[in-house]
Write a protein that holds these residues in place. Structure first.
Motif, PDB file in Angstrom:
ATOM      1  N   GLU A 184     -44.938   7.681   8.012  1.00  0.00           N
ATOM      2  CA  GLU A 184     -45.414   8.965   7.504  1.00  0.00           C
ATOM      3  C   GLU A 184     -44.747  10.130   8.216  1.00  0.00           C
ATOM      4  OE1 GLU A 184     -47.178   9.454   4.807  1.00  0.00           O
ATOM      5  OE2 GLU A 184     -47.097   7.278   4.543  1.00  0.00           O
ATOM      6  N   THR A 185     -44.553   9.996   9.531  1.00  0.00           N
ATOM      7  CA  THR A 185     -43.872  11.064  10.270  1.00  0.00           C
ATOM      8  C   THR A 185     -42.432  11.195   9.816  1.00  0.00           C
ATOM      9  OG1 THR A 185     -45.292  10.713  12.201  1.00  0.00           O
ATOM     10  CG2 THR A 185     -43.203  11.858  12.564  1.00  0.00           C
ATOM     11  N   SER A 186     -41.753  10.054   9.672  1.00  0.00           N
ATOM     12  CA  SER A 186     -40.361  10.079   9.230  1.00  0.00           C
ATOM     13  C   SER A 186     -40.246  10.663   7.818  1.00  0.00           C
ATOM     14  CB  SER A 186     -39.775   8.666   9.263  1.00  0.00           C
ATOM     15  OG  SER A 186     -38.402   8.691   8.948  1.00  0.00           O
ATOM     16  N   ARG A 187     -41.124  10.236   6.932  1.00  0.00           N
ATOM     17  CA  ARG A 187     -41.126  10.785   5.573  1.00  0.00           C
ATOM     18  C   ARG A 187     -41.374  12.307   5.611  1.00  0.00           C
ATOM     19  NH1 ARG A 187     -42.843   8.054   0.842  1.00  0.00           N
ATOM     20  NH2 ARG A 187     -43.739   6.455   2.207  1.00  0.00           N
ATOM     21  N   GLY A 188     -42.277  12.721   6.527  1.00  0.00           N
ATOM     22  CA  GLY A 188     -42.626  14.130   6.599  1.00  0.00           C
ATOM     23  C   GLY A 188     -41.471  15.011   7.019  1.00  0.00           C
ATOM     24  N   TRP A 189     -40.703  14.584   8.041  1.00  0.00           N
ATOM     25  CA  TRP A 189     -39.609  15.466   8.464  1.00  0.00           C
ATOM     26  C   TRP A 189     -38.451  15.436   7.478  1.00  0.00           C
ATOM     27  CZ3 TRP A 189     -34.701  13.863   9.395  1.00  0.00           C
ATOM     28  CH2 TRP A 189     -34.441  12.560   9.855  1.00  0.00           C
ATOM     29  N   HIS A 190     -38.243  14.309   6.791  1.00  0.00           N
ATOM     30  CA  HIS A 190     -37.258  14.299   5.704  1.00  0.00           C
ATOM     31  C   HIS A 190     -37.640  15.335   4.648  1.00  0.00           C
ATOM     32  CE1 HIS A 190     -34.462  10.879   6.279  1.00  0.00           C
ATOM     33  NE2 HIS A 190     -35.435  10.356   7.018  1.00  0.00           N
ATOM     34  N   LEU A 191     -38.896  15.309   4.238  1.00  0.00           N
ATOM     35  CA  LEU A 191     -39.368  16.207   3.190  1.00  0.00           C
ATOM     36  C   LEU A 191     -39.317  17.662   3.654  1.00  0.00           C
ATOM     37  CD1 LEU A 191     -40.641  16.610   0.411  1.00  0.00           C
ATOM     38  CD2 LEU A 191     -42.886  16.195   1.454  1.00  0.00           C
ATOM     39  N   LEU A 192     -39.674  17.897   4.916  1.00  0.00           N
ATOM     40  CA  LEU A 192     -39.672  19.261   5.432  1.00  0.00           C
ATOM     41  C   LEU A 192     -38.271  19.858   5.408  1.00  0.00           C
ATOM     42  CD1 LEU A 192     -41.505  21.408   6.692  1.00  0.00           C
ATOM     43  CD2 LEU A 192     -40.915  20.470   8.945  1.00  0.00           C
ATOM     44  N   ARG A 193     -37.278  19.079   5.810  1.00  0.00           N
ATOM     45  CA  ARG A 193     -35.894  19.559   5.784  1.00  0.00           C
ATOM     46  C   ARG A 193     -35.435  19.810   4.356  1.00  0.00           C
ATOM     47  NH1 ARG A 193     -31.577  16.452   9.275  1.00  0.00           N
ATOM     48  NH2 ARG A 193     -30.476  18.395   8.818  1.00  0.00           N
ATOM     49  N   ALA A 194     -35.822  18.943   3.446  1.00  0.00           N
ATOM     50  CA  ALA A 194     -35.429  19.110   2.040  1.00  0.00           C
ATOM     51  C   ALA A 194     -36.060  20.366   1.442  1.00  0.00           C
ATOM     52  CB  ALA A 194     -35.824  17.871   1.241  1.00  0.00           C
ATOM     53  N   GLN A 195     -37.342  20.590   1.728  1.00  0.00           N
ATOM     54  CA  GLN A 195     -38.023  21.771   1.188  1.00  0.00           C
ATOM     55  C   GLN A 195     -37.443  23.056   1.760  1.00  0.00           C
ATOM     56  OE1 GLN A 195     -42.012  20.638   2.288  1.00  0.00           O
ATOM     57  NE2 GLN A 195     -42.515  19.972   0.190  1.00  0.00           N
ATOM     58  N   ALA A 196     -37.090  23.034   3.048  1.00  0.00           N
ATOM     59  CA  ALA A 196     -36.501  24.232   3.646  1.00  0.00           C
ATOM     60  C   ALA A 196     -35.141  24.532   3.031  1.00  0.00           C
ATOM     61  CB  ALA A 196     -36.369  24.037   5.159  1.00  0.00           C
ATOM     62  N   LEU A 197     -34.396  23.495   2.650  1.00  0.00           N
ATOM     63  CA  LEU A 197     -33.062  23.680   2.089  1.00  0.00           C
ATOM     64  C   LEU A 197     -33.111  24.317   0.705  1.00  0.00           C
ATOM     65  CD1 LEU A 197     -30.012  23.232   2.355  1.00  0.00           C
ATOM     66  CD2 LEU A 197     -30.347  20.906   1.484  1.00  0.00           C
ATOM     67  N   VAL A 198     -34.095  23.942  -0.105  1.00  0.00           N
ATOM     68  CA  VAL A 198     -34.137  24.431  -1.493  1.00  0.00           C
ATOM     69  C   VAL A 198     -35.120  25.582  -1.662  1.00  0.00           C
ATOM     70  CG1 VAL A 198     -33.463  22.198  -2.422  1.00  0.00           C
ATOM     71  CG2 VAL A 198     -35.892  22.731  -2.152  1.00  0.00           C
ATOM     72  N   ALA A 199     -35.690  26.059  -0.557  1.00  0.00           N
ATOM     73  CA  ALA A 199     -36.639  27.168  -0.670  1.00  0.00           C
ATOM     74  C   ALA A 199     -35.977  28.362  -1.340  1.00  0.00           C
ATOM     75  CB  ALA A 199     -37.155  27.549   0.718  1.00  0.00           C
ATOM     76  N   GLY A 200     -36.638  28.920  -2.360  1.00  0.00           N
ATOM     77  CA  GLY A 200     -36.093  30.033  -3.107  1.00  0.00           C
ATOM     78  C   GLY A 200     -35.192  29.621  -4.248  1.00  0.00           C
ATOM     79  N   HIS A 201     -34.860  28.339  -4.330  1.00  0.00           N
ATOM     80  CA  HIS A 201     -33.997  27.832  -5.402  1.00  0.00           C
ATOM     81  C   HIS A 201     -34.735  26.880  -6.339  1.00  0.00           C
ATOM     82  CE1 HIS A 201     -30.417  29.501  -3.406  1.00  0.00           C
ATOM     83  NE2 HIS A 201     -30.943  29.024  -2.268  1.00  0.00           N
ATOM     84  N   GLY A 202     -35.726  26.201  -5.830  1.00  0.00           N
ATOM     85  CA  GLY A 202     -36.445  25.233  -6.646  1.00  0.00           C
ATOM     86  C   GLY A 202     -37.536  24.581  -5.839  1.00  0.00           C
TER      87      GLY A 202
END
Length: 428
Positions: A10-28
């Motif tokens: 869950e921790t590993s999944r969480g930081w993967h998702l956090l990095r992905a969300q930060a990358l596309v913030a404002g775009h999608g």
């Protein structure tokens, strides 16, 4: 994530998702998640369940996404995997976003393509470095420290507590080291086996004696660690493996096996490799300098037993028809043997040397080689009337080249030749 035993999914999944969300913030926004647990990055995408599900989703015209964002590129692309996947993303008009670029990958830009190649190499290098460090550390632990490095304990031993784990961080969490100790039930059996072999008993005779005495075989004695074994009875292979295991001298041994990587399908390299376990030669084994656990056999006796290998074929003895003869009773291939100082062939109809013969079983079939060689010229003439007379060795080679098998009926003492086309010729 491949090491689920050492990470929190869950921790590993969480930081993967956090990095992905930060990358596309404002775009999608993220509409679907694909996260593999317990599968190495070395595996190509079609062989990772979640990655394969993503590939299927790419081809769905009703998918609810138009781009794929990667949380960790080194976990996603290993070696040249990006080069294999890029045409698929392009075909389905799906953009790929990476943290290292701060946005989408543009394959038309040389710099982007070169970066993806470099990231794949770095991902591969990370695995290679981790493997080298682990193997080097395990070599030192086995040779210098005699440490138990995991795996199933050999038959005759059981695991015992060896105190706090040498790694201080693990020890603080309560992890304990383990060592081998003699099992009071099975250790005497191992010592008896070495004593029997040292006195000249064959492995077959040892296996029969164990089966006749109803001594549980290794998989029956420890079924929890051997779910892949039937646990039926002792076999020659099991006896031979015990007699060849140097850990019974009390020394720790590591690296007896290795895993070679072979292409699953040479015609389709995109499927990647699969691991094939193979035995290493004895000179590559890592053996502890000092005894690490109780010995069940002396080193001198162990070495003497290794020199008592049974010779399957004596010098100067050849079997010209090996592999060509089949039994007409059970259909099995007949074994080469030596009878009355002459080459011969026999079939025991599936009975092994590890079990005693049952009273009502079919008698062994025996056939001397000279009886067959006398019929080969006639057989070759029937197969090919224009064939020149040949010596027995050449005739046997001709039969192999033309995929001709010989079936022996011990009741009627008749040989039947079967050709590759299905034609059968009786020559007796």
């Amino acid at each position: 994530m491949s090491t689920e035993d050492f990470q929190d999914p869950e921790t590993s999944r969480g930081w993967h998702l956090l990095r992905a969300q930060a990358l596309v913030a404002g775009h999608g926004r993220v509409t679907a998640k694909f996260f593999d647990v317990g599968h190495s990055r070395v595996l190509p995408w079609p062989r990772r369940p979640e990655a394969a599900r993503l590939i299927d989703a790419l081809g769905d015209p009703d998918r609810d996404f138009d781009a794929v964002v990667i949380g960790s590129s080194e976990r996603a692309f290993y070696g040249s995997q990006f080069a294999a996947m890029a045409p698929l993303f392009e075909h389905h008009e799906v953009r790929l976003w990476l943290p290292e670029l701060g946005g989408p990958v543009d394959p038309s830009l040389a710099g982007h393509e070169e970066l993806m190649i470099l990231l794949g190499i770095l991902s591969k290098r990370e695995i290679a470095r981790a493997r080298l460090r682990a193997r080097t550390a395990m070599t030192v632990q086995a040779r210098e420290q005699g440490r138990y490095l995991g795996g199933r304990p050999p038959y005759g031993y059981r695991l015992a507590d060896a105190g706090p784990h040498p790694n201080r961080a693990w020890a603080r969490r309560g992890a304990r080291a383990q060592r081998l100790e003699a099992d009071p039930t099975t250790a005497p059996v191992v010592s008896w086996m070495f004593a029997q072999r040292r006195s000249g008993k064959s492995t077959a005779r040892i296996a029969r004696a164990l089966n006749d005495a109803a001594v549980p075989c290794p998989s029956a004695a420890d079924p929890d660690r051997n779910p892949h074994r039937s646990g039926g009875r002792w076999t020659l292979t099991a006896v031979g493996a015990i007699l060849a295991n140097p850990r019974y001298t009390g020394r720790q041994v590591w690296n007896r096996q290795r895993t070679d990587q072979e292409l699953i399908d040479p015609a389709n390299t995109a499927l990647g490799h699969r691991g094939i376990a193979r035995w290493n030669p004895p000179q590559d084994w890592i053996i502890s300098r000092e005894q690490a656990h109780p010995a069940l056999v002396g080193e001198a006796d162990f070495v003497a037993v290794q020199g008592m290998r049974a010779r399957t074929t004596a010098p100067g003895r050849t079997s010209l028809l090996a592999g060509l003869l089949h039994c007409g009773v059970c259909g099995r291939r007949m074994d080469s043997c030596w009878s009355h100082d002459r080459p011969a062939y026999r079939c025991r109809h599936g009975r092994t040397s590890a079990t005693g013969p049952s009273p009502g079983r079919t008698r062994n079939a025996y056939l001397s080689e000279d009886r067959v060689l006398a019929r080969l010229p006639a057989l070759l003439l029937r197969l090919a009337p224009d064939t020149e007379p040949a010596d027995p060795e050449a005739a046997a080679s001709r039969l192999r080249a033309e995929n001709v098998t010989l079936t022996y009926d011990p009741a009627d003492q008749i040989l039947t030749a079967g050709t590759a086309t299905g034609e059968r010729i009786r020559i007796g």
